[in-house]
Design a protein around this motif. Structure first.
Motif, PDB file in Angstrom:
ATOM      1  N   UNK A   5       1.007  -1.183  -0.064  1.00  0.00           N
ATOM      2  CA  UNK A   5      -0.108   0.121   0.168  1.00  0.00           C
ATOM      3  C   UNK A   5       0.771   1.248   0.164  1.00  0.00           C
ATOM      4  N   UNK A   6       1.991   1.355   0.802  1.00  0.00           N
ATOM      5  CA  UNK A   6       2.743   2.379   0.816  1.00  0.00           C
ATOM      6  C   UNK A   6       3.618   2.635  -0.454  1.00  0.00           C
ATOM      7  N   UNK A   7       3.772   1.540  -1.153  1.00  0.00           N
ATOM      8  CA  UNK A   7       4.755   1.611  -2.440  1.00  0.00           C
ATOM      9  C   UNK A   7       3.553   2.350  -3.575  1.00  0.00           C
ATOM     10  N   UNK A   8       2.494   1.680  -3.475  1.00  0.00           N
ATOM     11  CA  UNK A   8       1.324   2.115  -4.484  1.00  0.00           C
ATOM     12  C   UNK A   8       0.888   3.580  -4.107  1.00  0.00           C
ATOM     13  N   UNK A   9       1.045   4.206  -3.007  1.00  0.00           N
ATOM     14  CA  UNK A   9       0.654   5.578  -2.512  1.00  0.00           C
ATOM     15  C   UNK A   9       1.637   6.410  -2.654  1.00  0.00           C
ATOM     16  N   UNK A  10       2.946   6.075  -2.850  1.00  0.00           N
ATOM     17  CA  UNK A  10       3.950   7.186  -2.970  1.00  0.00           C
ATOM     18  C   UNK A  10       3.606   8.048  -3.994  1.00  0.00           C
ATOM     19  N   UNK A  11       3.748   9.484  -3.796  1.00  0.00           N
ATOM     20  CA  UNK A  11       3.369  10.623  -4.782  1.00  0.00           C
ATOM     21  C   UNK A  11       4.391  10.232  -5.950  1.00  0.00           C
ATOM     22  N   UNK A  12       3.805  10.585  -7.225  1.00  0.00           N
ATOM     23  CA  UNK A  12       4.587  10.547  -8.554  1.00  0.00           C
ATOM     24  C   UNK A  12       5.299  11.837  -8.326  1.00  0.00           C
ATOM     25  N   UNK A  36       0.011   2.375 -14.967  1.00  0.00           N
ATOM     26  CA  UNK A  36       0.326   0.970 -15.141  1.00  0.00           C
ATOM     27  C   UNK A  36       1.772   0.688 -15.028  1.00  0.00           C
ATOM     28  N   UNK A  37       2.723   1.558 -15.161  1.00  0.00           N
ATOM     29  CA  UNK A  37       4.317   1.276 -14.735  1.00  0.00           C
ATOM     30  C   UNK A  37       4.299   1.042 -13.298  1.00  0.00           C
ATOM     31  N   UNK A  38       3.521   1.805 -12.575  1.00  0.00           N
ATOM     32  CA  UNK A  38       3.495   1.714 -10.858  1.00  0.00           C
ATOM     33  C   UNK A  38       3.396   0.227 -10.523  1.00  0.00           C
ATOM     34  N   UNK A  39       1.934  -0.001 -11.059  1.00  0.00           N
ATOM     35  CA  UNK A  39       1.445  -1.238 -10.782  1.00  0.00           C
ATOM     36  C   UNK A  39       2.278  -2.390 -11.162  1.00  0.00           C
ATOM     37  N   UNK A  40       2.787  -2.435 -12.384  1.00  0.00           N
ATOM     38  CA  UNK A  40       3.765  -3.517 -12.902  1.00  0.00           C
ATOM     39  C   UNK A  40       4.969  -3.651 -11.742  1.00  0.00           C
ATOM     40  N   UNK A  41       5.500  -2.372 -11.481  1.00  0.00           N
ATOM     41  CA  UNK A  41       6.786  -2.553 -10.621  1.00  0.00           C
ATOM     42  C   UNK A  41       6.414  -3.038  -9.114  1.00  0.00           C
ATOM     43  N   UNK A  42       5.545  -2.498  -8.559  1.00  0.00           N
ATOM     44  CA  UNK A  42       4.911  -2.936  -7.064  1.00  0.00           C
ATOM     45  C   UNK A  42       4.436  -4.188  -7.133  1.00  0.00           C
ATOM     46  N   UNK A  43       3.411  -4.560  -8.082  1.00  0.00           N
ATOM     47  CA  UNK A  43       2.614  -5.684  -7.898  1.00  0.00           C
ATOM     48  C   UNK A  43       3.193  -6.979  -8.789  1.00  0.00           C
ATOM     49  N   UNK A  44       3.841  -6.533  -9.852  1.00  0.00           N
ATOM     50  CA  UNK A  44       4.197  -7.626 -10.843  1.00  0.00           C
ATOM     51  C   UNK A  44       3.173  -7.746 -11.888  1.00  0.00           C
TER      52      UNK A  44
END
Length: 89
Positions: A5-12, A36-44
């Protein structure tokens, strides 16, 4: 708060922000490619997806109801959202 959650919530970074004046409102948004890049990086790439539940044309725009599905800590979660985009041809 979980690490995910913390990684997904980081400000861009501010340089990723785009601005749009719509209906007299000045809107700030992050392009979907960055999300999409954030989701791929954090979740795979294998741990999340989305589907368009409904869409309709409203004047010269498309409005869609989208559902995002994500596997977080071995639990599947889903969230709904609605958004639109002017048709560009």
């Amino acid at each position: 708060m979980s690490d995910v959650y913390q990684s997904l919530s980081e400000p861009f970074p501010q340089e990723m922000e785009k601005r749009l004046n719509k209906g007299g409102a000045n809107l700030t948004y992050i392009p979907i490619s960055e999300v999409i890049n954030r989701m791929n990086k954090v979740l795979g790439v294998e741990n999340w997806s989305f589907n368009v539940k409904t869409w309709q044309q409203v004047g010269t725009s498309i409005v869609a109801h989208v559902i995002v599905h994500a596997k977080i800590n071995d639990t599947m979660v889903s969230r709904d959202g609605v958004g639109g985009q002017k048709i560009k041809m």
